[in-house]
Write an enzyme that holds these catalytic residues in place. Sequence first.
Site, PDB file in Angstrom:
ATOM      1  N   ARG A  98      34.329  25.086 -11.556  1.00  0.00           N
ATOM      2  CA  ARG A  98      35.142  24.893 -10.344  1.00  0.00           C
ATOM      3  C   ARG A  98      34.995  23.469  -9.797  1.00  0.00           C
ATOM      4  O   ARG A  98      35.885  22.637  -9.952  1.00  0.00           O
ATOM      5  CB  ARG A  98      34.750  25.949  -9.300  1.00  0.00           C
ATOM      6  CG  ARG A  98      35.708  26.100  -8.142  1.00  0.00           C
ATOM      7  CD  ARG A  98      35.629  25.012  -7.100  1.00  0.00           C
ATOM      8  NE  ARG A  98      34.312  24.898  -6.473  1.00  0.00           N
ATOM      9  CZ  ARG A  98      33.966  23.898  -5.660  1.00  0.00           C
ATOM     10  NH1 ARG A  98      34.829  22.941  -5.383  1.00  0.00           N
ATOM     11  NH2 ARG A  98      32.760  23.847  -5.154  1.00  0.00           N
ATOM     12  N   ASP A  99      33.849  23.176  -9.195  1.00  0.00           N
ATOM     13  CA  ASP A  99      33.670  21.847  -8.588  1.00  0.00           C
ATOM     14  C   ASP A  99      33.802  20.767  -9.662  1.00  0.00           C
ATOM     15  O   ASP A  99      34.406  19.714  -9.441  1.00  0.00           O
ATOM     16  CB  ASP A  99      32.285  21.774  -7.931  1.00  0.00           C
ATOM     17  CG  ASP A  99      32.179  20.670  -6.887  1.00  0.00           C
ATOM     18  OD1 ASP A  99      32.777  19.603  -7.094  1.00  0.00           O
ATOM     19  OD2 ASP A  99      31.486  20.863  -5.873  1.00  0.00           O
ATOM     20  N   HIS A 134      23.781  22.164  -1.957  1.00  0.00           N
ATOM     21  CA  HIS A 134      24.887  21.776  -2.856  1.00  0.00           C
ATOM     22  C   HIS A 134      24.961  20.253  -2.765  1.00  0.00           C
ATOM     23  O   HIS A 134      25.564  19.705  -1.846  1.00  0.00           O
ATOM     24  CB  HIS A 134      26.160  22.466  -2.355  1.00  0.00           C
ATOM     25  CG  HIS A 134      27.422  22.125  -3.085  1.00  0.00           C
ATOM     26  ND1 HIS A 134      28.129  23.034  -3.841  1.00  0.00           N
ATOM     27  CD2 HIS A 134      28.143  20.967  -3.145  1.00  0.00           C
ATOM     28  CE1 HIS A 134      29.219  22.452  -4.331  1.00  0.00           C
ATOM     29  NE2 HIS A 134      29.256  21.195  -3.920  1.00  0.00           N
ATOM     30  N   HIS A 140      25.831  16.580  -4.236  1.00  0.00           N
ATOM     31  CA  HIS A 140      26.495  15.675  -5.190  1.00  0.00           C
ATOM     32  C   HIS A 140      25.563  14.480  -5.404  1.00  0.00           C
ATOM     33  O   HIS A 140      24.715  14.173  -4.560  1.00  0.00           O
ATOM     34  CB  HIS A 140      27.870  15.271  -4.656  1.00  0.00           C
ATOM     35  CG  HIS A 140      28.873  16.389  -4.803  1.00  0.00           C
ATOM     36  ND1 HIS A 140      29.775  16.443  -5.844  1.00  0.00           N
ATOM     37  CD2 HIS A 140      29.071  17.511  -4.072  1.00  0.00           C
ATOM     38  CE1 HIS A 140      30.503  17.553  -5.727  1.00  0.00           C
ATOM     39  NE2 HIS A 140      30.091  18.213  -4.662  1.00  0.00           N
ATOM     40  N   CYS A 159      35.044  15.880  -5.480  1.00  0.00           N
ATOM     41  CA  CYS A 159      36.089  16.532  -4.679  1.00  0.00           C
ATOM     42  C   CYS A 159      37.292  15.602  -4.616  1.00  0.00           C
ATOM     43  O   CYS A 159      37.152  14.422  -4.284  1.00  0.00           O
ATOM     44  CB  CYS A 159      35.566  16.829  -3.279  1.00  0.00           C
ATOM     45  SG  CYS A 159      36.829  17.540  -2.210  1.00  0.00           S
ATOM     46  N   ASN A 171      28.209  17.134  -8.867  1.00  0.00           N
ATOM     47  CA  ASN A 171      26.957  17.707  -8.366  1.00  0.00           C
ATOM     48  C   ASN A 171      25.824  17.273  -9.284  1.00  0.00           C
ATOM     49  O   ASN A 171      26.041  16.902 -10.433  1.00  0.00           O
ATOM     50  CB  ASN A 171      27.016  19.235  -8.426  1.00  0.00           C
ATOM     51  CG  ASN A 171      28.022  19.802  -7.467  1.00  0.00           C
ATOM     52  OD1 ASN A 171      29.209  19.782  -7.745  1.00  0.00           O
ATOM     53  ND2 ASN A 171      27.556  20.282  -6.345  1.00  0.00           N
TER      54      ASN A 171
HETATM   55  P1  HMG Z   1      48.529  24.176   3.908  1.00  0.00           P
HETATM   56  O1  HMG Z   1      49.610  23.319   3.336  1.00  0.00           O
HETATM   57  O2  HMG Z   1      48.029  23.848   5.280  1.00  0.00           O
HETATM   58  O3  HMG Z   1      48.927  25.717   3.853  1.00  0.00           O
HETATM   59  O4  HMG Z   1      47.314  24.165   2.889  1.00  0.00           O
HETATM   60  P2  HMG Z   1      50.112  26.501   4.435  1.00  0.00           P
HETATM   61  O5  HMG Z   1      49.554  27.842   4.822  1.00  0.00           O
HETATM   62  O6  HMG Z   1      50.850  25.687   5.476  1.00  0.00           O
HETATM   63  O7  HMG Z   1      51.072  26.708   3.177  1.00  0.00           O
HETATM   64  C1  HMG Z   1      51.788  25.636   2.555  1.00  0.00           C
HETATM   65  C2  HMG Z   1      52.144  26.003   1.136  1.00  0.00           C
HETATM   66  O8  HMG Z   1      50.959  26.228   0.366  1.00  0.00           O
HETATM   67  C3  HMG Z   1      52.954  27.296   1.031  1.00  0.00           C
HETATM   68  O9  HMG Z   1      53.755  27.185  -0.130  1.00  0.00           O
HETATM   69  C4  HMG Z   1      51.885  28.325   0.771  1.00  0.00           C
HETATM   70  O10 HMG Z   1      52.385  29.449   0.114  1.00  0.00           O
HETATM   71  C5  HMG Z   1      50.950  27.560  -0.146  1.00  0.00           C
HETATM   72  P3  HMG Z   1      55.290  26.736  -0.045  1.00  0.00           P
HETATM   73  O11 HMG Z   1      55.926  27.731   0.893  1.00  0.00           O
HETATM   74  O12 HMG Z   1      55.303  25.338   0.496  1.00  0.00           O
HETATM   75  O13 HMG Z   1      55.751  26.809  -1.493  1.00  0.00           O
HETATM   76  N1  HMG Z   1      49.569  28.074  -0.086  1.00  0.00           N
HETATM   77  C6  HMG Z   1      48.862  28.486  -1.147  1.00  0.00           C
HETATM   78  N2  HMG Z   1      49.148  28.530  -2.461  1.00  0.00           N
HETATM   79  C7  HMG Z   1      48.190  29.019  -3.276  1.00  0.00           C
HETATM   80  N3  HMG Z   1      46.967  29.422  -2.850  1.00  0.00           N
HETATM   81  C8  HMG Z   1      46.655  29.379  -1.554  1.00  0.00           C
HETATM   82  C9  HMG Z   1      47.619  28.887  -0.648  1.00  0.00           C
HETATM   83  N4  HMG Z   1      47.636  28.728   0.680  1.00  0.00           N
HETATM   84  C10 HMG Z   1      48.815  28.215   1.008  1.00  0.00           C
HETATM   85  N5  HMG Z   1      45.454  29.797  -1.156  1.00  0.00           N
HETATM   86  C11 HMG Z   1      45.292  24.903   1.863  1.00  0.00           C
HETATM   87  C12 HMG Z   1      46.082  24.802   3.150  1.00  0.00           C
HETATM   88  C13 HMG Z   1      43.863  25.251   2.211  1.00  0.00           C
HETATM   89  C14 HMG Z   1      45.889  25.985   0.993  1.00  0.00           C
HETATM   90  C15 HMG Z   1      45.377  23.552   1.120  1.00  0.00           C
HETATM   91  O14 HMG Z   1      44.945  22.562   2.010  1.00  0.00           O
HETATM   92  C16 HMG Z   1      44.535  23.512  -0.115  1.00  0.00           C
HETATM   93  O15 HMG Z   1      44.782  24.191  -1.087  1.00  0.00           O
HETATM   94  N6  HMG Z   1      43.511  22.626  -0.137  1.00  0.00           N
HETATM   95  C17 HMG Z   1      42.685  22.440  -1.292  1.00  0.00           C
HETATM   96  C18 HMG Z   1      41.268  22.435  -0.882  1.00  0.00           C
HETATM   97  C19 HMG Z   1      40.369  22.333  -2.092  1.00  0.00           C
HETATM   98  O16 HMG Z   1      40.495  23.064  -3.044  1.00  0.00           O
HETATM   99  N7  HMG Z   1      39.410  21.381  -2.024  1.00  0.00           N
HETATM  100  C20 HMG Z   1      38.445  21.236  -3.056  1.00  0.00           C
HETATM  101  C21 HMG Z   1      37.460  22.344  -3.033  1.00  0.00           C
HETATM  102  S1  HMG Z   1      36.316  22.239  -1.672  1.00  0.00           S
HETATM  103  C22 HMG Z   1      35.058  21.261  -2.302  1.00  0.00           C
HETATM  104  O17 HMG Z   1      35.145  20.743  -3.382  1.00  0.00           O
HETATM  105  C23 HMG Z   1      33.832  21.131  -1.471  1.00  0.00           C
HETATM  106  C24 HMG Z   1      32.656  22.003  -1.965  1.00  0.00           C
HETATM  107  O18 HMG Z   1      32.352  21.729  -3.321  1.00  0.00           O
HETATM  108  C25 HMG Z   1      31.426  21.725  -1.115  1.00  0.00           C
HETATM  109  C26 HMG Z   1      31.186  20.213  -1.027  1.00  0.00           C
HETATM  110  O19 HMG Z   1      30.822  19.590  -2.019  1.00  0.00           O
HETATM  111  O20 HMG Z   1      31.440  19.727   0.059  1.00  0.00           O
HETATM  112  C27 HMG Z   1      32.983  23.500  -1.839  1.00  0.00           C
HETATM  113 MG    MG Z   2      31.179  20.115  -4.026  1.00  0.00          MG
END
Ligand code: HMG
Ligand code: MG
Length: 302
Positions: free
Chosen positions: A15-16, A207, A209, A240, A249
Site C-alpha cells: 500500500r504505502d 510509522h 518514513h 506519499c 517507510n
Molecule cells: P473528495 O474529492 O473530497 O471526495 O476526495 P468527494 O466525496 O467530494 O467525491 C469526489 C469524487 O471522488 C466523486 O466521484 C466520488 O465518487 C469519488 P465523481 O462523482 O467526481 O466521479 N470518491 C471516491 N472514489 C473512490 N473511492 C473513494 C472515494 N471517495 C470519493 N473512497 C478523498 C476525498 C479522500 C476520496 C480523496 O481526497 C482521496 O482519495 N485522497 C487520497 C488520499 C490517499 O490515498 N493518500 C495516500 C494515503 S495516506 C498516507 O500515505 C499516509 C500514511 O501512510 C501515514 C503517513 O505516512 O502519514 C497512512
Molecule cells: Mg506512510
Amino acid sequence: MKLPAKVKIVDVGPRDGLQNEKEPVPAEIKIGLVHRLQDAGLKEIEVTSFVSPKWVPQMADAAEVMAGIARKPGVRYSVLTPNMKGFEAAVASRPDEIVVFGAASEAFSRRNINCSIAESIERFAPVVEAARAKGIYVRGAISVAVGCPYEGEVSPERVELVARLMKQIGVQHIGVADTIGVGTPVKVQRAMEAALKHYDLDDVSGHFHDTYGQALGNTLAALEMGVWQYDTSVAGLGGCPFAKGATGNVATEDVVYMLHGMDIETGIDLDKLIDAGKYVSDYLQRKPNSRAATAILNKRAA
Ligand code: HMG
Ligand code: MG
C-alpha cells in the site's frame, strides 16, 4: 528502558510502498508481493487503499488485489478507507482491519484527503461505526505527527488533539506517522507520549518514513518506550503522493535485522523477507532500499 520481548510488524509495502510508484504496478505483482510477505511470516499486511482513483491511480485495482490473495490463516489484511464510499467498496473484499487516516496539520489534511481535521473526523465517524458493527478492527493513522511539508514543525499537542478525537469516535488503535521522515528520536518520543495520553501502549504503533535516515533510530526510541508495533515497508518502498520528496517507510528488512540482533522476536524469516523485497525490486528494476537486504544479497552473491 522497557524493551518489548516481541514486536508486531505490519508490512505496508503493497500500500504505502506501491501507491507512490510512477508507473502502474500490475495487480498480479502486488498479489505476488503479498504472498511472499505472508510466506516470510508477516502476520499483518496493509494491502491497498479504497481511495479515489483520480487522486491515487496506483490503488485503482484495490478490489482486484484483495480478491486475488490466497489468504493464509492467522494473517490479517488491512486496507485504507478514508470515507463511507471507500468503506462500502472495501467491505466486499473482507478486510480484517481498516485504516482511517487523519493528520496533525490542517494543511496536510486538506492536501491528502481534501478536508479539514474536524471534517475528517466527521467523515470517519460513520466509517468507524459501520466497521465496528461488522466486527472489523479500526486503526487510525495520524500523519505528519512531527513535521508537515506545508506547515513545518508539528507540536505534540496537535498529535494529542487528533488522538483524542479519534478515540472519541471509537478508533481502536492509533499509528503515529512521521510522513516525511523529518523526526528525530526525542521528537518522535514526544509525539508517541502525546498519543499515549489517549491510547494504551498496546494500542499504539509507529510509522516512520526514512527520508532523513532517522527511521531506525526513531524505531529504537519508540521501542525504549515499550511501543511494540510498527509499520514498515519491504525494500523501503514508498512515500506519499501528497508529501513530495518524502521517501519510503523504514525497510522491514532493516527493522527485522535490528530486532533479531536485540533478541526481540518478530516471527519473520529474514531470508524469505529479503526474497520478497528482491521480487518487487526486480520488477521495479531497482535495488532494495534496505542496507540489511543489500548486505545479505551481496553475501549471497559472494
Ligand atoms: P473528495 O474529492 O473530497 O471526495 O476526495 P468527494 O466525496 O467530494 O467525491 C469526489 C469524487 O471522488 C466523486 O466521484 C466520488 O465518487 C469519488 P465523481 O462523482 O467526481 O466521479 N470518491 C471516491 N472514489 C473512490 N473511492 C473513494 C472515494 N471517495 C470519493 N473512497 C478523498 C476525498 C479522500 C476520496 C480523496 O481526497 C482521496 O482519495 N485522497 C487520497 C488520499 C490517499 O490515498 N493518500 C495516500 C494515503 S495516506 C498516507 O500515505 C499516509 C500514511 O501512510 C501515514 C503517513 O505516512 O502519514 C497512512
Ligand atoms: Mg506512510
